[in-house]
Design an enzyme around this catalytic site. Structure first.
Site, short mmCIF file in Angstrom:
data_model
loop_
_atom_site.label_atom_id
_atom_site.label_comp_id
_atom_site.label_asym_id
_atom_site.label_seq_id
_atom_site.Cartn_x
_atom_site.Cartn_y
_atom_site.Cartn_z
CG ASP A 1 24.17 18.18 32.65
OD1 ASP A 1 23.06 18.40 33.06
OD2 ASP A 1 25.05 18.87 32.78
CB THR B 1 24.43 23.53 32.33
OG1 THR B 1 22.85 23.97 32.40
CG2 THR B 1 25.23 24.73 32.80
CG ASP C 1 29.26 20.14 33.47
OD1 ASP C 1 28.21 19.64 33.50
OD2 ASP C 1 29.73 21.27 33.48
#
Length: 891
Positions: free
Chosen positions: A579, A581, A779
């Site tokens: 991912d 960000t 996250d």
């Protein structure tokens, strides 16, 4: 005797038939025989039996079985509709006869009695996929149970041996013997109570009839995992009985033989037997059931070896205790009493229970992600009804309801804004920390968080139609579609057990034909000795010990491992999905550059921008305020603050009027931006920065750029992972321009942008369908389905609870360095497990020829108790010391 014929529906395999037949035969005075093919039960009984009595007995197994007096078309078990195979070849989905055994016609497997399936649905079609099929059986498993309200809280087999069949109680699968797993609740369970009078509770919002206060929502807590609690109780009980047996048996190895001085040998044996019985017939009985199932289906595994070895040791010890005179004199100790193997039985079972407890602990966390997602569902909403505002439960919302969303509240349900505007934090869906501006006609998503404005919305999707419900369902389906990886000990046992049995049979025959005196006694005792020696004490310790040490070492290095299977897989991954960000980037925007016009100092630009934004909670505003604080810049007092939705803000500072926002804000107020500044800003935006323009008194004053910075060492770590032959791909919900900038800066060659949670999951599924082993690192809440679907899910410790709960591994420091360390830890652990299994089997393999009597003709030596005890002790000590050696290695 009366004969009755009944028909039973719901049976899918021979395991079902056996279970029902055994359960009905528990009724006194009856004899039951059930035919699976016809779904028919033939019952002989002394008295007439009520149908309700039979059904009540069957319900003890599960409510999915029904018994009937007549064979209606919807009651009997019709032939299962199996798809036609294009190649005309069919195979057992459990591979009972191996991956090469196929049939040219539809039917049932002669081993497990499951329906044969088209080979195209069961096996991968390419050679490379075939090499990885044991990791991806979940793509071809029979349909898993639906996760609806009626199934929630029930149990299913993680191998899906019986398709979508569910059970009412925890237990083991009658086909493969694995622990059944619980289907989690996917709906929020809420009660409303008075904070002053807790005894006032109801299932809807309202007011307390005693004090008139508003009732507040309370989420119902769930009981602890049944399987984990059961294994924990069994471990405690087993340990209580195992310790004295071990001391009684091995105590004479101490100087002075203290046990023999206190307790006579024959009494000692009886005490050991009594203490062994609870371990055999209670705490360890499930292992014998699993072992029996594995032999019956010839699907050999670790439990086959455990059941075989411990049963042989137990039987031999009972015979030796009751009839010592039948044993050869070489099997007797110095006190003329034979050595008993009760301590081996209880130690092996207790160590295996420890391993099962650790496994159950990992499985108990499987549903934590779903529980965390369910908790994101709002409990109540404000309904605009007949001109009044009324608090209602979210479950009572219907399509078309008009709802008010106040500042800071969660959006209660999916819908469309009909009045007002606001900024909404949609990070749970997109993963991006910057709120999205929402105006009349825009869609909003249930569970997202409203900003500092109020708006009215109309409900368009409710219940399972909402996006949050779909994410919950994606996570749930992904977690239950993955079959457990076949363990290394099971693969070894599948080869080792038949060899041991053949050696034992050959030993028996050779001794019978040897012509020595008491040849039958020698044949039986030596054959049993082989089975005893073949089951190493350390087998149940080999994997758990390495796992415990590896988990401890990982924790010291900021790597929290929740599933040992994940570490086993991590060393073999083909793709690492990242991912953006919060994983590659910090996840928190920072001011990277600011520049004033010719007549304005750069520091003044930051001071004015931070002053305007000091009361805002917007991430871009917080970045400017933090940068000013970092540079020790004092902020000015502002007046007439105005939030201009979708464009920026305006305020008065002293006698000057300022605008701060995007290019559209300045254009609306007829403020021009120099061409040279536009070119510079375009370059910054191309590198992933968000730029805000500042205008003072209708004149361009400067700009300030904010960017989500790349994490330290991210580029080096990604390069290192790529050097291991692992493909790195970035999947993000952010825009294409920002994604391209991050990919260029970190050396990532492949990326996809503007992805929703299901898009990330679909991309991982596509790679898995190509036979790839995939690890996912993320996250956010939006990463939860992908983290669950991946062969290895890795969450950043700095991320959301949902992502952490969905993952197999958590990097506590939130740094990409942990990924490469986790891969190294994976390789170290698996190498250590293989070494442990070598130590576990080595002494025992050496002992098998001695147990068979190979040394008897030349030296008159049989398997003495001291040799057996030494072999088992050395294997256990070797395993423990080798596992602890992991602590000396560096990550």
């Amino acid at each position: 005797m009366h004969k009755h014929t009944y028909y039973i529906s719901g049976m899918t395999c021979d395991g079902c038939r056996t279970q029902i037949e055994n359960k009905l035969n528990e009724i006194p005075g009856i004899n039951v025989h059930i035919s699976l093919e016809e779904g028919k039960a033939e019952i002989e009984s002394e008295d007439h039996l009520e149908l309700a009595q039979l059904q009540e007995k069957i319900n003890e197994i599960g409510s999915s079985y029904q018994i009937h007096e007549q064979a209606h078309s919807h009651h009997t078990n019709p032939p299962k509709q199996v798809d036609d195979s294009p190649s005309g070849q069919y195979i057992c989905p459990m591979f009972c006869e191996g991956h090469d055994k196929t049939y040219s016609q539809k039917g049932r497997c002669p081993v497990c009695n499951m329906f044969l399936q088209p080979i195209e649905q069961v096996l991968h079609t390419s050679t490379h996929q075939h090499q990885h099929q044991h990791q991806h059986q979940h793509q071809h498993q029979p349909k898993s149970p639906e996760n609806n309200t009626s199934n929630a809280g029930k149990y299913y087999c993680p191998m899906h041996c019986e398709g979508d069949k569910v059970y009412d109680k925890a237990g083991t699968c009658p086909v493969c013997g694995m622990n059944l797993e619980k289907i989690p609740e996917t709906n929020l369970k809420v009660t409303f109570s008075c904070p002053m009078h807790p005894e006032i509770q109801q299932d809807k919002p309202g007011v307390c009839p005693i004090c008139g206060m508003d009732l507040v929502p309370n989420q119902q807590t769930e009981a602890e995992d049944d399987a984990y609690q059961d294994w924990k109780k069994k471990l405690i009980i087993s340990t209580i009985f195992t310790l004295p047996v071990f001391i009684l048996s091995m105590g004479d190895m101490l100087p002075g033989k203290p046990i023999s001085q206190l307790i006579p040998a024959h009494i000692n044996g009886w005490i050991q037997l009594i203490l062994t019985l609870p371990v055999i017939f209670y705490t360890g009985w499930t292992f014998f059931q699993r072992g029996w199932t594995s032999f019956r289906t010839w699907n050999l595994n670790m439990f086959s070896l455990i059941a075989l070895g411990t049963a042989a040791a137990f039987i031999f010890s009972i015979v030796a205790l009751l009839f010592p005179q039948v044993l050869p004199t070489e099997m007797l100790e110095h006190n003329a009493h034979p050595h008993l193997y009760f301590e081996s039985v209880v130690v092996i079972i207790t160590l295996v229970i420890l391993g099962q407890l650790m496994e159950a602990k990992a499985h108990s966390k499987t549903n934590s992600a779903i529980k965390a997602l369910v908790k994101l569902t709002p409990a109540e909403a404000i309904w605009l009804h007949e001109g009044n505002e009324q608090r209602i439960a979210v479950t009572d919302i219907h399509k078309g309801y008009m709802l008010r969303v106040r500042p800071g509240d969660k959006v209660p349900i999916d819908g469309i804004i009909t009045e007002g505007s606001s900024s909404v934090d949609e990070s749970m869906i997109t993963g991006e920390s910057i709120p999205v501006e929402k105006n009349k006609g825009d869609n909003v998503i249930g569970g997202t968080i409203n900003g500092n404005q109020s708006f009215v919305m109309q409900a368009t999707h409710i219940g399972s139609e909402t996006l949050l419900s779909q994410i919950i369902q994606l996570v749930n389906d992904a977690s239950r579609s993955q079959a457990p990886i076949q363990k290394l000990t099971d693969r070894i046992s599948r080869i080792f057990v038949p060899i041991v049995i053949l050696i034992a049979i050959a030993t028996f025959i050779i001794w019978i034909l040897s012509g020595v005196e008491d040849s039958l006694a020698y044949a039986i005792t030596n054959a049993l000795a082989i089975l005893i020696v073949a089951c190493p004490c350390a087998l149940g310790l080999a994997t758990p010990m390495s796992v415990m040490v590896s988990i401890g070492k990982g924790a010291k290095n900021g790597i929290l491992v929740k599933k040992a299977e994940a570490l086993e897989q991590l060393r073999k991954i083909d793709y690492l999905i990242l991912d953006k960000t919060g994983t590659i980037t910090e996840g928190k925007p920072e001011v990277t550059t600011y520049e004033g016009a010719d007549n304005i100092d750069d520091a003044d630009i930051l001071q004015i921008a931070a002053s305007i934004n000091k009361q805002s909670s917007h991430p871009l505003a917080e970045a400017m305020v933090n940068k000013a604080a970092e540079n020790s810049i004092s902020l000015s007092t502002i007046e007439d603050f105005l939030n201009i939705t979708g464009k920026g803000v305006a305020a008065r500072i002293g006698d000057r009027h300022a605008y701060l926002g995007n290019e559209a804000l300045l254009q609306d107020n007829h403020i021009s931006i120099p061409t040279s500044i536009k070119d510079k800003v375009n370059q910054l935006q191309a590198s992933g920065s968000s730029v805000s323009y500042l205008a003072i008194d209708q004149q361009y004053a400067g700009f300030i750029a904010v960017k989500d910075k790349i994490k330290v060492n991210a580029k080096e770590i990604i390069s290192h992972v790529q050097s291991l032959g692992i493909q790195v791909v970035m999947l993000t919900g952010d825009n294409e321009l920002t994604a391209q900038a991050v990919a260029n800066e970190t050396g990532i060659n492949s990326f996809k942008a503007k992805l929703l949670p299901q898009d990330k999951l679909n991309e991982i599924t596509r790679l898995q369908n190509e036979g790839k082993i995939v690890a996912m690192t993320g996250d956010g809440i939006n990463d939860a389905p992908a983290l669950t679907q991946a062969d290895v899910g890795i969450a950043m410790g700095s991320g959301t609870d949902v992502a952490i709960q969905s993952s197999d591994i958590t990097l506590l420091k939130g740094e990409l360095t942990g990924v490469s360390k986790a891969i190294d830890l994976s390789r170290m652990m698996m190498r250590n497990i293989k070494e442990n299994l070598l130590f576990a089997f080595l002494y025992n393999v050496i002992g098998i020829p001695i147990a068979a009597g190979l040394l008897y003709p030349a030296f008159g030596i049989l398997m003495s108790p001291m040799i057996a005890a030494a072999a088992m002790s050395l294997s256990s000590v070797s395993v423990i010391l080798n596992s602890l050696r992991l602590n000396l290695k560096k990550l």
